[in-house]
Write a protein that holds these residues in place. Sequence first.
Motif, PDB file in Angstrom:
ATOM      1  N   ALA A 102       3.723   6.635   4.312  1.00  0.00           N
ATOM      2  CA  ALA A 102       2.521   6.214   3.581  1.00  0.00           C
ATOM      3  C   ALA A 102       1.289   6.956   4.087  1.00  0.00           C
ATOM      4  O   ALA A 102       0.480   7.465   3.293  1.00  0.00           O
ATOM      5  CB  ALA A 102       2.326   4.705   3.730  1.00  0.00           C
ATOM      6  N   ASN A 103       1.126   7.021   5.397  1.00  0.00           N
ATOM      7  CA  ASN A 103      -0.037   7.709   5.964  1.00  0.00           C
ATOM      8  C   ASN A 103       0.036   9.208   5.754  1.00  0.00           C
ATOM      9  O   ASN A 103      -0.992   9.867   5.563  1.00  0.00           O
ATOM     10  CB  ASN A 103      -0.159   7.389   7.457  1.00  0.00           C
ATOM     11  CG  ASN A 103      -0.610   5.962   7.710  1.00  0.00           C
ATOM     12  OD1 ASN A 103      -1.001   5.255   6.777  1.00  0.00           O
ATOM     13  ND2 ASN A 103      -0.549   5.512   8.953  1.00  0.00           N
ATOM     14  N   GLU A 136       1.899   1.748  -3.588  1.00  0.00           N
ATOM     15  CA  GLU A 136       0.795   2.359  -4.342  1.00  0.00           C
ATOM     16  C   GLU A 136       0.822   3.876  -4.176  1.00  0.00           C
ATOM     17  O   GLU A 136       0.610   4.626  -5.144  1.00  0.00           O
ATOM     18  CB  GLU A 136      -0.549   1.796  -3.866  1.00  0.00           C
ATOM     19  CG  GLU A 136      -0.815   0.342  -4.235  1.00  0.00           C
ATOM     20  CD  GLU A 136      -1.158   0.152  -5.705  1.00  0.00           C
ATOM     21  OE1 GLU A 136      -1.184   1.152  -6.457  1.00  0.00           O
ATOM     22  OE2 GLU A 136      -1.385  -1.012  -6.100  1.00  0.00           O
ATOM     23  N   GLU A 137       1.068   4.335  -2.959  1.00  0.00           N
ATOM     24  CA  GLU A 137       1.190   5.775  -2.729  1.00  0.00           C
ATOM     25  C   GLU A 137       2.387   6.340  -3.488  1.00  0.00           C
ATOM     26  O   GLU A 137       2.327   7.439  -4.044  1.00  0.00           O
ATOM     27  CB  GLU A 137       1.335   6.070  -1.235  1.00  0.00           C
ATOM     28  CG  GLU A 137       0.109   5.760  -0.392  1.00  0.00           C
ATOM     29  CD  GLU A 137      -1.075   6.671  -0.696  1.00  0.00           C
ATOM     30  OE1 GLU A 137      -0.866   7.775  -1.239  1.00  0.00           O
ATOM     31  OE2 GLU A 137      -2.211   6.266  -0.400  1.00  0.00           O
ATOM     32  N   LEU A 190       1.347  10.682   3.177  1.00  0.00           N
ATOM     33  CA  LEU A 190       0.917  10.892   1.793  1.00  0.00           C
ATOM     34  C   LEU A 190      -0.584  10.695   1.648  1.00  0.00           C
ATOM     35  O   LEU A 190      -1.277  11.485   0.996  1.00  0.00           O
ATOM     36  CB  LEU A 190       1.666   9.941   0.861  1.00  0.00           C
ATOM     37  CG  LEU A 190       3.163  10.177   0.677  1.00  0.00           C
ATOM     38  CD1 LEU A 190       3.787   9.046  -0.138  1.00  0.00           C
ATOM     39  CD2 LEU A 190       3.434  11.517   0.017  1.00  0.00           C
ATOM     40  N   LYS A 191      -1.105   9.629   2.241  1.00  0.00           N
ATOM     41  CA  LYS A 191      -2.530   9.307   2.114  1.00  0.00           C
ATOM     42  C   LYS A 191      -3.408  10.404   2.691  1.00  0.00           C
ATOM     43  O   LYS A 191      -4.487  10.708   2.161  1.00  0.00           O
ATOM     44  CB  LYS A 191      -2.816   7.980   2.809  1.00  0.00           C
ATOM     45  CG  LYS A 191      -4.226   7.446   2.566  1.00  0.00           C
ATOM     46  CD  LYS A 191      -4.387   6.061   3.160  1.00  0.00           C
ATOM     47  CE  LYS A 191      -5.788   5.510   2.861  1.00  0.00           C
ATOM     48  NZ  LYS A 191      -5.941   4.138   3.407  1.00  0.00           N
ATOM     49  N   LYS A 192      -2.956  11.033   3.759  1.00  0.00           N
ATOM     50  CA  LYS A 192      -3.719  12.106   4.394  1.00  0.00           C
ATOM     51  C   LYS A 192      -3.609  13.436   3.629  1.00  0.00           C
ATOM     52  O   LYS A 192      -4.257  14.421   3.990  1.00  0.00           O
ATOM     53  CB  LYS A 192      -3.227  12.314   5.827  1.00  0.00           C
ATOM     54  CG  LYS A 192      -3.602  11.215   6.812  1.00  0.00           C
ATOM     55  CD  LYS A 192      -2.917  11.444   8.163  1.00  0.00           C
ATOM     56  CE  LYS A 192      -3.316  10.419   9.204  1.00  0.00           C
ATOM     57  NZ  LYS A 192      -4.659  10.680   9.746  1.00  0.00           N
ATOM     58  N   GLY A 193      -2.785  13.461   2.601  1.00  0.00           N
ATOM     59  CA  GLY A 193      -2.626  14.683   1.826  1.00  0.00           C
ATOM     60  C   GLY A 193      -1.870  15.778   2.554  1.00  0.00           C
ATOM     61  O   GLY A 193      -2.069  16.972   2.288  1.00  0.00           O
ATOM     62  N   HIS A 235       0.826  -1.199   0.000  1.00  0.00           N
ATOM     63  CA  HIS A 235       0.000   0.000   0.000  1.00  0.00           C
ATOM     64  C   HIS A 235       0.869   1.261   0.000  1.00  0.00           C
ATOM     65  O   HIS A 235       0.463   2.304  -0.515  1.00  0.00           O
ATOM     66  CB  HIS A 235      -0.983   0.001   1.174  1.00  0.00           C
ATOM     67  CG  HIS A 235      -0.376   0.230   2.513  1.00  0.00           C
ATOM     68  ND1 HIS A 235       0.206  -0.770   3.242  1.00  0.00           N
ATOM     69  CD2 HIS A 235      -0.283   1.362   3.258  1.00  0.00           C
ATOM     70  CE1 HIS A 235       0.632  -0.275   4.395  1.00  0.00           C
ATOM     71  NE2 HIS A 235       0.358   1.015   4.426  1.00  0.00           N
ATOM     72  N   PHE A 236       2.084   1.174   0.544  1.00  0.00           N
ATOM     73  CA  PHE A 236       3.002   2.312   0.459  1.00  0.00           C
ATOM     74  C   PHE A 236       3.499   2.477  -0.970  1.00  0.00           C
ATOM     75  O   PHE A 236       3.578   3.591  -1.495  1.00  0.00           O
ATOM     76  CB  PHE A 236       4.169   2.118   1.423  1.00  0.00           C
ATOM     77  CG  PHE A 236       5.187   3.243   1.399  1.00  0.00           C
ATOM     78  CD1 PHE A 236       4.802   4.560   1.170  1.00  0.00           C
ATOM     79  CD2 PHE A 236       6.525   2.988   1.625  1.00  0.00           C
ATOM     80  CE1 PHE A 236       5.733   5.593   1.161  1.00  0.00           C
ATOM     81  CE2 PHE A 236       7.464   4.006   1.622  1.00  0.00           C
ATOM     82  CZ  PHE A 236       7.061   5.310   1.380  1.00  0.00           C
ATOM     83  N   ARG A 283       1.713   7.071  -7.184  1.00  0.00           N
ATOM     84  CA  ARG A 283       1.043   8.364  -7.390  1.00  0.00           C
ATOM     85  C   ARG A 283       2.016   9.522  -7.170  1.00  0.00           C
ATOM     86  O   ARG A 283       1.978  10.527  -7.880  1.00  0.00           O
ATOM     87  CB  ARG A 283      -0.172   8.482  -6.463  1.00  0.00           C
ATOM     88  CG  ARG A 283      -1.330   7.573  -6.858  1.00  0.00           C
ATOM     89  CD  ARG A 283      -2.556   7.798  -5.988  1.00  0.00           C
ATOM     90  NE  ARG A 283      -2.447   7.119  -4.704  1.00  0.00           N
ATOM     91  CZ  ARG A 283      -2.816   5.861  -4.499  1.00  0.00           C
ATOM     92  NH1 ARG A 283      -3.292   5.131  -5.497  1.00  0.00           N
ATOM     93  NH2 ARG A 283      -2.705   5.310  -3.307  1.00  0.00           N
ATOM     94  N   TYR A 284       2.880   9.373  -6.184  1.00  0.00           N
ATOM     95  CA  TYR A 284       3.822  10.451  -5.846  1.00  0.00           C
ATOM     96  C   TYR A 284       4.800  10.713  -6.988  1.00  0.00           C
ATOM     97  O   TYR A 284       4.975  11.859  -7.420  1.00  0.00           O
ATOM     98  CB  TYR A 284       4.572  10.084  -4.568  1.00  0.00           C
ATOM     99  CG  TYR A 284       5.609  11.095  -4.157  1.00  0.00           C
ATOM    100  CD1 TYR A 284       5.236  12.321  -3.625  1.00  0.00           C
ATOM    101  CD2 TYR A 284       6.972  10.813  -4.283  1.00  0.00           C
ATOM    102  CE1 TYR A 284       6.194  13.250  -3.232  1.00  0.00           C
ATOM    103  CE2 TYR A 284       7.933  11.730  -3.902  1.00  0.00           C
ATOM    104  CZ  TYR A 284       7.540  12.948  -3.371  1.00  0.00           C
ATOM    105  OH  TYR A 284       8.487  13.871  -2.990  1.00  0.00           O
TER     106      TYR A 284
END
Length: 396
Positions: A278-279, A77-78, A281-284, A74-75, A81-82
């Motif tokens: 990861a978190n 995957e982030e 990035l996910k949290k924007g 899942h990281f 996108r990054y």
Amino acid sequence: MDYRFSERMGGMSGSATREIFKLLSRPEIISFAGGFPATQCLPIADVAQIIAEILSGDMGAPALQYGSTEGFNHFREELKRYVAGAGVIAETLDEIQVVSGGQQGIDLACKALLDKGDTVLVEDPTYLTALQIFASYQANIVGVKAGENGLDIEDLTVKIIKYKPKILYVVPTFSNPTGNTYSIENRKAIAEITYKNNVVVLEDDPYAKLRFEGEPLPALKTFDSGGNILYVTSFSKVLSPGLRVGAAVGTKELIRKLAICKQGVDVTTANISQLVVANYLKKGLLQPNIDKSLPIYRERKNAMIAAINAYMPCEYKHTDPHGGLFIWGSIKGLDMATLMPKAIERNVAYIHGSVFHADGGGKDTFRLNFSNASLERIEIGIKALGGMFKEELAKK
């Protein structure tokens, strides 16, 4: 004990940056030496909250366990996108390797590709720790001429033909140490000539997000037509150097070799660090933190340029970058390594330029970092350096 050190240690010495870091315990020293992000740009509260959430939730145990060498899916995957924001497209997760900082990405590439005596081409001057890594693999390191807009393509062509290098190492955006940025035309030309000649390009991209003037440029890997460019990026300058998290993006074949090499080094990048990034990035949260940081870096760079104009001798020639962390300059006739102790006596530290050159040249050059000193200390430090340099020139 009569230690029988390895042959590879013969060509290695301690990093000039790390030696100067030893001085920084003295609060009176104004350091323009390192590449530290500004303390104000470290998102301490956000990271503390994310760590608490990780450890109190379902990922608490995995965060403290061993993990897969390639990194959490899942990281990755982030990360897909990054890196896409820089024009770097990974079709599958098999093209992404999580690394323990950008330097590990460089080291793993060398471990996978280099044999003793293989040639590595580098921009002259280039990142000093990369030179150390190449030396540790007993590579033949050859500098390529460069200017404000990138590598000298004619010189690159000549040296590719002459040396048949395995790797070309470049920092195309806000290069360390010069702060220069390669033009799009230069990036295209590098991608074309290296692919035709079967040279792996190791693109190091830690600074591109730190642009405070001008329009962003796509990564050199954007122009990769045949899979010969390995893109390495890091979160050290935009989030936290202490987390030691980065990513390498390349072909499945090359990334698989990097993973095998990493298994014998640290097994996996620290799980808790991966999960924090990861978190984050996910949290924007990353872009808002960068947006908060850029005015700080812009102000400090402008303050250093103003101080240079006010206090440095007119013989000082320097860059004026649109991003990154460094200003590069030279004063003909002065040996900056010899003058370092005198600068320290005046409570100022810089990095002398010869450590950034493949052949040890550039003795009249030096690098200044503007990101990690206050506006007041920037002016005091540059004034002290300017006075010292003027005294030394007067002796000539």
